[in-house]
Design a protein around this motif. Sequence first.
Motif, PDB file in Angstrom:
ATOM      1  N   TYR A  72     -12.112  57.029  -0.523  1.00 31.21           N
ATOM      2  CA  TYR A  72     -13.517  56.574   0.026  1.00 31.21           C
ATOM      3  C   TYR A  72     -14.038  57.809   0.772  1.00 31.21           C
ATOM      4  O   TYR A  72     -13.433  58.686   1.362  1.00 31.21           O
ATOM      5  CB  TYR A  72     -13.372  55.800   1.310  1.00 31.21           C
ATOM      6  N   THR A  73     -15.451  58.041   0.670  1.00 29.84           N
ATOM      7  CA  THR A  73     -16.286  58.993   1.272  1.00 29.84           C
ATOM      8  C   THR A  73     -16.854  58.490   2.636  1.00 29.84           C
ATOM      9  O   THR A  73     -17.364  57.414   2.512  1.00 29.84           O
ATOM     10  CB  THR A  73     -17.296  59.763   0.425  1.00 29.84           C
ATOM     11  N   ILE A  74     -16.665  58.784   3.729  1.00 29.77           N
ATOM     12  CA  ILE A  74     -17.204  58.323   5.032  1.00 29.77           C
ATOM     13  C   ILE A  74     -17.840  59.268   5.718  1.00 29.77           C
ATOM     14  O   ILE A  74     -17.744  60.376   6.150  1.00 29.77           O
ATOM     15  CB  ILE A  74     -15.627  57.830   5.724  1.00 29.77           C
ATOM     16  N   ILE A  75     -19.031  58.802   6.212  1.00 29.95           N
ATOM     17  CA  ILE A  75     -19.750  59.466   7.350  1.00 29.95           C
ATOM     18  C   ILE A  75     -19.852  58.690   8.506  1.00 29.95           C
ATOM     19  O   ILE A  75     -20.002  57.246   8.268  1.00 29.95           O
ATOM     20  CB  ILE A  75     -21.168  59.743   6.919  1.00 29.95           C
ATOM     21  N   ILE A  76     -19.175  59.327   9.541  1.00 28.00           N
ATOM     22  CA  ILE A  76     -19.145  58.400  10.818  1.00 28.00           C
ATOM     23  C   ILE A  76     -20.328  58.947  11.895  1.00 28.00           C
ATOM     24  O   ILE A  76     -20.658  60.154  12.068  1.00 28.00           O
ATOM     25  CB  ILE A  76     -18.065  58.781  11.509  1.00 28.00           C
ATOM     26  N   ARG A  77     -21.063  57.723  12.669  1.00 29.91           N
ATOM     27  CA  ARG A  77     -22.071  58.100  13.560  1.00 29.91           C
ATOM     28  C   ARG A  77     -21.734  57.288  14.902  1.00 29.91           C
ATOM     29  O   ARG A  77     -21.731  55.975  14.644  1.00 29.91           O
ATOM     30  CB  ARG A  77     -23.469  57.798  12.858  1.00 29.91           C
ATOM     31  N   PRO A  78     -21.414  58.043  15.942  1.00 31.37           N
ATOM     32  CA  PRO A  78     -21.277  57.187  17.238  1.00 31.37           C
ATOM     33  C   PRO A  78     -22.626  56.786  17.636  1.00 31.37           C
ATOM     34  O   PRO A  78     -23.745  57.446  17.737  1.00 31.37           O
ATOM     35  CB  PRO A  78     -20.608  58.269  18.079  1.00 31.37           C
ATOM     36  N   SER A  79     -22.546  55.557  18.179  1.00 34.62           N
ATOM     37  CA  SER A  79     -23.889  54.947  18.803  1.00 34.62           C
ATOM     38  C   SER A  79     -24.066  55.075  20.283  1.00 34.62           C
ATOM     39  O   SER A  79     -25.092  54.712  20.891  1.00 34.62           O
ATOM     40  CB  SER A  79     -23.984  53.476  18.425  1.00 34.62           C
ATOM     41  N   LYS A  80     -23.069  55.473  20.970  1.00 35.97           N
ATOM     42  CA  LYS A  80     -22.886  55.799  22.303  1.00 35.97           C
ATOM     43  C   LYS A  80     -22.697  57.292  22.742  1.00 35.97           C
ATOM     44  O   LYS A  80     -22.370  57.976  21.991  1.00 35.97           O
ATOM     45  CB  LYS A  80     -22.067  54.955  23.127  1.00 35.97           C
ATOM     46  N   LYS A  81     -23.003  57.395  23.945  1.00 40.11           N
ATOM     47  CA  LYS A  81     -22.763  59.087  24.486  1.00 40.11           C
ATOM     48  C   LYS A  81     -21.109  59.037  24.200  1.00 40.11           C
ATOM     49  O   LYS A  81     -20.548  58.043  24.635  1.00 40.11           O
ATOM     50  CB  LYS A  81     -23.351  59.144  25.784  1.00 40.11           C
ATOM     51  N   LEU A  82     -20.762  60.431  24.146  1.00 40.92           N
ATOM     52  CA  LEU A  82     -19.429  60.531  24.019  1.00 40.92           C
ATOM     53  C   LEU A  82     -18.387  60.692  25.469  1.00 40.92           C
ATOM     54  O   LEU A  82     -17.450  60.763  25.282  1.00 40.92           O
ATOM     55  CB  LEU A  82     -19.161  61.860  23.247  1.00 40.92           C
ATOM     56  N   GLU A  83     -19.174  60.777  26.477  1.00 39.25           N
ATOM     57  CA  GLU A  83     -18.483  60.846  27.905  1.00 39.25           C
ATOM     58  C   GLU A  83     -17.513  59.708  28.058  1.00 39.25           C
ATOM     59  O   GLU A  83     -18.272  58.620  28.441  1.00 39.25           O
ATOM     60  CB  GLU A  83     -19.640  61.181  29.014  1.00 39.25           C
ATOM     61  N   GLY A  84     -16.363  59.649  28.046  1.00 41.07           N
ATOM     62  CA  GLY A  84     -15.282  58.805  28.411  1.00 41.07           C
ATOM     63  C   GLY A  84     -15.417  57.535  27.391  1.00 41.07           C
ATOM     64  O   GLY A  84     -14.910  56.549  27.794  1.00 41.07           O
ATOM     65  N   GLN A  85     -16.225  57.322  26.356  1.00 40.34           N
ATOM     66  CA  GLN A  85     -16.399  56.223  25.580  1.00 40.34           C
ATOM     67  C   GLN A  85     -15.345  56.076  24.500  1.00 40.34           C
ATOM     68  O   GLN A  85     -15.046  55.310  24.066  1.00 40.34           O
ATOM     69  CB  GLN A  85     -17.751  56.075  25.050  1.00 40.34           C
ATOM     70  N   TYR A  86     -14.936  57.119  24.057  1.00 36.58           N
ATOM     71  CA  TYR A  86     -13.993  57.187  22.623  1.00 36.58           C
ATOM     72  C   TYR A  86     -12.684  57.749  23.084  1.00 36.58           C
ATOM     73  O   TYR A  86     -12.464  59.038  22.786  1.00 36.58           O
ATOM     74  CB  TYR A  86     -14.606  57.868  21.480  1.00 36.58           C
ATOM     75  N   SER A  87     -11.771  57.094  23.591  1.00 37.05           N
ATOM     76  CA  SER A  87     -10.439  57.386  23.628  1.00 37.05           C
ATOM     77  C   SER A  87      -9.585  57.240  22.481  1.00 37.05           C
ATOM     78  O   SER A  87     -10.248  57.001  21.370  1.00 37.05           O
ATOM     79  CB  SER A  87      -9.748  56.756  24.946  1.00 37.05           C
ATOM     80  N   TRP A  88      -8.636  57.950  22.331  1.00 32.42           N
ATOM     81  CA  TRP A  88      -7.715  57.696  21.129  1.00 32.42           C
ATOM     82  C   TRP A  88      -7.275  56.706  20.749  1.00 32.42           C
ATOM     83  O   TRP A  88      -7.541  56.027  19.501  1.00 32.42           O
ATOM     84  CB  TRP A  88      -6.359  58.589  21.352  1.00 32.42           C
ATOM     85  N   GLU A  89      -7.152  55.561  21.790  1.00 36.48           N
ATOM     86  CA  GLU A  89      -6.568  54.250  21.280  1.00 36.48           C
ATOM     87  C   GLU A  89      -7.959  53.444  20.912  1.00 36.48           C
ATOM     88  O   GLU A  89      -7.803  52.452  19.936  1.00 36.48           O
ATOM     89  CB  GLU A  89      -6.179  53.530  22.637  1.00 36.48           C
ATOM     90  N   GLU A  90      -9.187  53.668  21.561  1.00 36.85           N
ATOM     91  CA  GLU A  90     -10.526  53.088  20.972  1.00 36.85           C
ATOM     92  C   GLU A  90     -10.765  53.394  19.461  1.00 36.85           C
ATOM     93  O   GLU A  90     -11.238  52.528  18.677  1.00 36.85           O
ATOM     94  CB  GLU A  90     -11.687  53.234  21.792  1.00 36.85           C
ATOM     95  N   LEU A  91     -10.659  54.940  19.212  1.00 31.74           N
ATOM     96  CA  LEU A  91     -11.002  55.045  17.867  1.00 31.74           C
ATOM     97  C   LEU A  91      -9.978  55.047  17.152  1.00 31.74           C
ATOM     98  O   LEU A  91     -10.306  54.468  15.908  1.00 31.74           O
ATOM     99  CB  LEU A  91     -11.099  56.743  18.001  1.00 31.74           C
TER     100      LEU A  91
END
Length: 104
Positions: A72-91
């Motif tokens: 698969y070729t994948i493009i990822i786009r976050p929908s929220k601001k990155l500050e404190g939103q995307y920890s390793w566990e959440e990702l």
Amino acid sequence: KNSIVNKDFKRVLNNSKSLQVRDLLFYYDAQINGGISFIVSRKTGNAILINKFKRRCRALYNKYSACQLKNYTIIIRPSKKLEGQYSWEELSLSFKMFCLKLDS
């Protein structure tokens, strides 16, 4: 290593399926050789947060590419601001849910 050529990026972005998993939007296509890319603007966070997000996503892509994501070729786009939103566990949970939805 895992990046996408510009013409493939445009083709995946315009002609692929998309899937919203939690706070991430995945554009994916199975007809192109595997790779990962990102759409992250400066409005989502500073350079340190953007690079940290990309580094974590690449590591998770490599982790799951051995079995589910290798074609698969994948493009990822976050929908929220990155500050404190995307920890390793959440990702990790988002990638796991994405792989499960691809299999079904």
